[in-house]
Design a protein around this motif. Structure first.
Motif, PDB file in Angstrom:
ATOM      1  N   HIS A   1       1.009  -1.220  -0.176  1.00 19.95           N
ATOM      2  CA  HIS A   1       0.275  -0.184   0.303  1.00 19.95           C
ATOM      3  C   HIS A   1       1.014   1.092  -0.312  1.00 19.95           C
ATOM      4  O   HIS A   1       1.531   1.213   0.705  1.00 19.95           O
ATOM      5  CB  HIS A   1      -1.134   0.068   1.530  1.00 19.95           C
ATOM      6  N   LEU A   2       0.702   2.003  -0.704  1.00 13.32           N
ATOM      7  CA  LEU A   2       1.668   3.435  -0.919  1.00 13.32           C
ATOM      8  C   LEU A   2       0.903   4.600  -1.239  1.00 13.32           C
ATOM      9  O   LEU A   2       0.114   5.031  -1.765  1.00 13.32           O
ATOM     10  CB  LEU A   2       2.574   3.514  -2.388  1.00 13.32           C
ATOM     11  N   THR A   3       0.983   6.054  -0.371  1.00 10.23           N
ATOM     12  CA  THR A   3       0.468   6.908  -0.354  1.00 10.23           C
ATOM     13  C   THR A   3       1.583   8.119   0.121  1.00 10.23           C
ATOM     14  O   THR A   3       2.953   7.328   0.566  1.00 10.23           O
ATOM     15  CB  THR A   3      -0.797   6.880   0.959  1.00 10.23           C
ATOM     16  N   GLY A   4       0.451   9.118  -0.647  1.00 11.41           N
ATOM     17  CA  GLY A   4       1.780  10.102  -0.793  1.00 11.41           C
ATOM     18  C   GLY A   4       1.268  11.510  -1.131  1.00 11.41           C
ATOM     19  O   GLY A   4       1.070  11.456  -2.888  1.00 11.41           O
TER      20      GLY A   4
ATOM     21  N   GLN B   1      -2.702  16.602  -4.881  1.00 16.63           N
ATOM     22  CA  GLN B   1      -3.461  15.399  -4.256  1.00 16.63           C
ATOM     23  C   GLN B   1      -2.444  14.582  -3.725  1.00 16.63           C
ATOM     24  O   GLN B   1      -2.113  14.277  -4.568  1.00 16.63           O
ATOM     25  CB  GLN B   1      -5.098  15.135  -5.096  1.00 16.63           C
ATOM     26  N   VAL B   2      -3.157  13.780  -2.617  1.00 12.53           N
ATOM     27  CA  VAL B   2      -2.665  12.295  -2.289  1.00 12.53           C
ATOM     28  C   VAL B   2      -3.387  11.722  -3.024  1.00 12.53           C
ATOM     29  O   VAL B   2      -4.209  11.367  -3.668  1.00 12.53           O
ATOM     30  CB  VAL B   2      -3.068  12.145  -0.957  1.00 12.53           C
ATOM     31  N   TYR B   3      -1.775  10.480  -3.604  1.00  9.48           N
ATOM     32  CA  TYR B   3      -2.072   9.843  -4.280  1.00  9.48           C
ATOM     33  C   TYR B   3      -1.716   8.110  -3.349  1.00  9.48           C
ATOM     34  O   TYR B   3      -0.876   8.053  -2.955  1.00  9.48           O
ATOM     35  CB  TYR B   3      -0.647   9.801  -5.690  1.00  9.48           C
TER      36      TYR B   3
ATOM     37  N   ASN C   1      -4.315   6.234 -22.679  1.00  9.61           N
ATOM     38  CA  ASN C   1      -4.878   7.166 -21.531  1.00  9.61           C
ATOM     39  C   ASN C   1      -5.640   6.843 -20.603  1.00  9.61           C
ATOM     40  O   ASN C   1      -7.217   7.689 -21.046  1.00  9.61           O
ATOM     41  CB  ASN C   1      -4.684   8.460 -22.496  1.00  9.61           C
ATOM     42  N   TYR C   2      -5.434   6.010 -20.136  1.00  2.76           N
ATOM     43  CA  TYR C   2      -6.566   6.173 -18.830  1.00  2.76           C
ATOM     44  C   TYR C   2      -6.514   7.233 -17.644  1.00  2.76           C
ATOM     45  O   TYR C   2      -5.974   7.187 -16.723  1.00  2.76           O
ATOM     46  CB  TYR C   2      -6.659   5.371 -18.192  1.00  2.76           C
ATOM     47  N   GLU C   3      -8.044   8.228 -17.580  1.00  2.00           N
ATOM     48  CA  GLU C   3      -7.862   8.988 -16.165  1.00  2.00           C
ATOM     49  C   GLU C   3      -9.065   8.083 -15.252  1.00  2.00           C
ATOM     50  O   GLU C   3     -10.175   7.934 -15.195  1.00  2.00           O
ATOM     51  CB  GLU C   3      -8.574  10.387 -16.804  1.00  2.00           C
ATOM     52  N   LEU C   4      -8.292   8.524 -14.033  1.00  2.00           N
ATOM     53  CA  LEU C   4      -8.264   7.359 -13.186  1.00  2.00           C
ATOM     54  C   LEU C   4      -9.244   8.184 -11.879  1.00  2.00           C
ATOM     55  O   LEU C   4      -9.532   8.814 -12.537  1.00  2.00           O
ATOM     56  CB  LEU C   4      -6.786   6.933 -12.616  1.00  2.00           C
TER      57      LEU C   4
ATOM     58  N   THR D   1      -3.148  -2.911 -10.076  1.00  6.18           N
ATOM     59  CA  THR D   1      -3.415  -1.156  -8.820  1.00  6.18           C
ATOM     60  C   THR D   1      -4.431  -0.449  -8.735  1.00  6.18           C
ATOM     61  O   THR D   1      -4.863  -1.051 -10.035  1.00  6.18           O
ATOM     62  CB  THR D   1      -2.313  -0.243  -9.766  1.00  6.18           C
ATOM     63  N   ILE D   2      -4.715  -1.168  -8.091  1.00  2.00           N
ATOM     64  CA  ILE D   2      -6.198  -0.897  -7.035  1.00  2.00           C
ATOM     65  C   ILE D   2      -6.136   1.041  -6.591  1.00  2.00           C
ATOM     66  O   ILE D   2      -5.414   1.013  -5.924  1.00  2.00           O
ATOM     67  CB  ILE D   2      -6.785  -1.512  -5.931  1.00  2.00           C
ATOM     68  N   PHE D   3      -6.401   1.666  -7.986  1.00  2.00           N
ATOM     69  CA  PHE D   3      -6.252   3.229  -7.302  1.00  2.00           C
ATOM     70  C   PHE D   3      -7.768   4.003  -6.087  1.00  2.00           C
ATOM     71  O   PHE D   3      -8.640   3.522  -6.670  1.00  2.00           O
ATOM     72  CB  PHE D   3      -6.591   3.811  -8.722  1.00  2.00           C
ATOM     73  N   LEU D   4      -7.336   4.663  -5.238  1.00  2.00           N
ATOM     74  CA  LEU D   4      -7.864   4.606  -4.258  1.00  2.00           C
ATOM     75  C   LEU D   4      -8.136   5.970  -3.939  1.00  2.00           C
ATOM     76  O   LEU D   4      -9.503   6.732  -3.857  1.00  2.00           O
ATOM     77  CB  LEU D   4      -7.096   4.631  -2.673  1.00  2.00           C
ATOM     78  N   LYS D   5      -7.008   7.246  -4.179  1.00  2.00           N
ATOM     79  CA  LYS D   5      -7.242   8.752  -4.110  1.00  2.00           C
ATOM     80  C   LYS D   5      -6.145   9.543  -5.106  1.00  2.00           C
ATOM     81  O   LYS D   5      -4.743   8.739  -4.993  1.00  2.00           O
ATOM     82  CB  LYS D   5      -7.229   8.362  -2.738  1.00  2.00           C
TER      83      LYS D   5
END
Length: 278
Positions: A18-21, A78-80, A53-56, A38-42
């Motif tokens: 799990h990565l955030t920053g 924003q936090v990724y 090109n995908y805008e998540l 990849t499960i995109f959360l935020k």
């Protein structure tokens, strides 16, 4: 010449983290020799995979097969936040039976020509619930926490494949150049065949100079370098699976072994024979 790097290394059959920053990232075009989910959360992220090109959006699921060329751009306002899984084919194959295959989601994504899956209705989705449990497990430091996360990941994979099988997911389309997307698909489906610039241009009834310009503009790759890289990646995969280097040369579309060997050395910093050595 375009240079695409291999990033990430998998020392086991499976890695989950799990990565955030809050950071500004523009990851250059690269590839992996393992599959990646990849499960995109935020955050605000553009994911570019094989020129698309995908805008998540939150809880989008990104499927990247080994050797897929991809890059991403992250907005630092924003936090990724994301969960990333590196998977050896051996890992999912260990759970494959006559009744089910955890690789089905990758196969369905390929058939749909899309790398990003979206859950239409989060509240009613058992897949979304499994993602939330997996996300929360990273704050669990109890007994066998790592094993528990692996169990929850397997649960997620079961729900993901069920949703894909029952068409309960949206496979995202993109606004990429449709002609370039067709050319990319054609190349990947015909790596062992004639892929000269003239032949591809004739196949798609398009000027080869216009085609090369559009391909570079849409994907960031030169057409010739893209074809060469994909053929060499296929060759390495064949060699690692037991194919003799000389046979892999021809099976991946090269017609001259010395040319193949030089290109292989430039890319992998070793001879084709070294990859096949015990």
């Amino acid at each position: 010449m375009d240079i695409y790097e291999k990033k990430g290394y998998l020392n086991s059959e499976f890695r989950l983290f799990h990565l955030t920053g809050k950071e500004s990232l523009e990851i250059k075009t690269h590839y992996h020799d393992f599959d990646k989910i990849t499960i995109f959360l935020k955050g605000r992220v553009s994911y570019i995979i094989e020129g698309k090109n995908y805008e998540l959006k939150p809880y989008d699921i990104v499927l990247v097969k080994h050797n897929d060329m991809h890059r991403l751009v992250v907005d630092n306002s924003q936090v990724y936040d994301r969960i990333i899984v590196y998977i050896s084919p051996n890992f999912t194959n260990a759970y494959k039976t006559d009744d089910y295959d955890l690789n089905y989601c990758f196969q369905k994504a390929r058939a749909e020509h899309s790398n990003v899956l979206r859950i239409p209705s989060l509240e009613k989705s058992s897949l979304f619930s499994s993602i939330v449990r997996l996300e929360h497990s990273f704050s669990d430091n109890g007994y066998a926490a790592g094993l528990y996360r692996q169990v929850l990941f397997l649960e997620f994979m079961v729900h993901l494949n069920r949703a894909a099988f029952k068409n309960r997911l949206e496979f995202l389309d993109t606004e990429s150049n449709s002609k370039v997307a067709e050319i990319l698909q054609y190349i990947n489906d015909n790596l062992t065949e004639d892929l000269s610039i003239g032949h591809i241009a004739d196949t798609f009834f398009i000027s080869k100079y216009y085609m090369m310009r559009q391909f570079k503009q849409e994907t960031g790759y030169t057409l010739g370098n893209y074809i060469s890289r994909k053929r060499l990646l296929l060759a390495k995969e064949l060699i690692l699976s037991g194919t003799a280097p000389a046979q892999a040369c021809f099976d991946c579309g090269y017609r001259d072994y010395s040319t193949f060997s030089r290109a292989y050395r430039r890319l992998f910093s070793e001879s084709p024979g070294a990859a096949s050595s015990p």
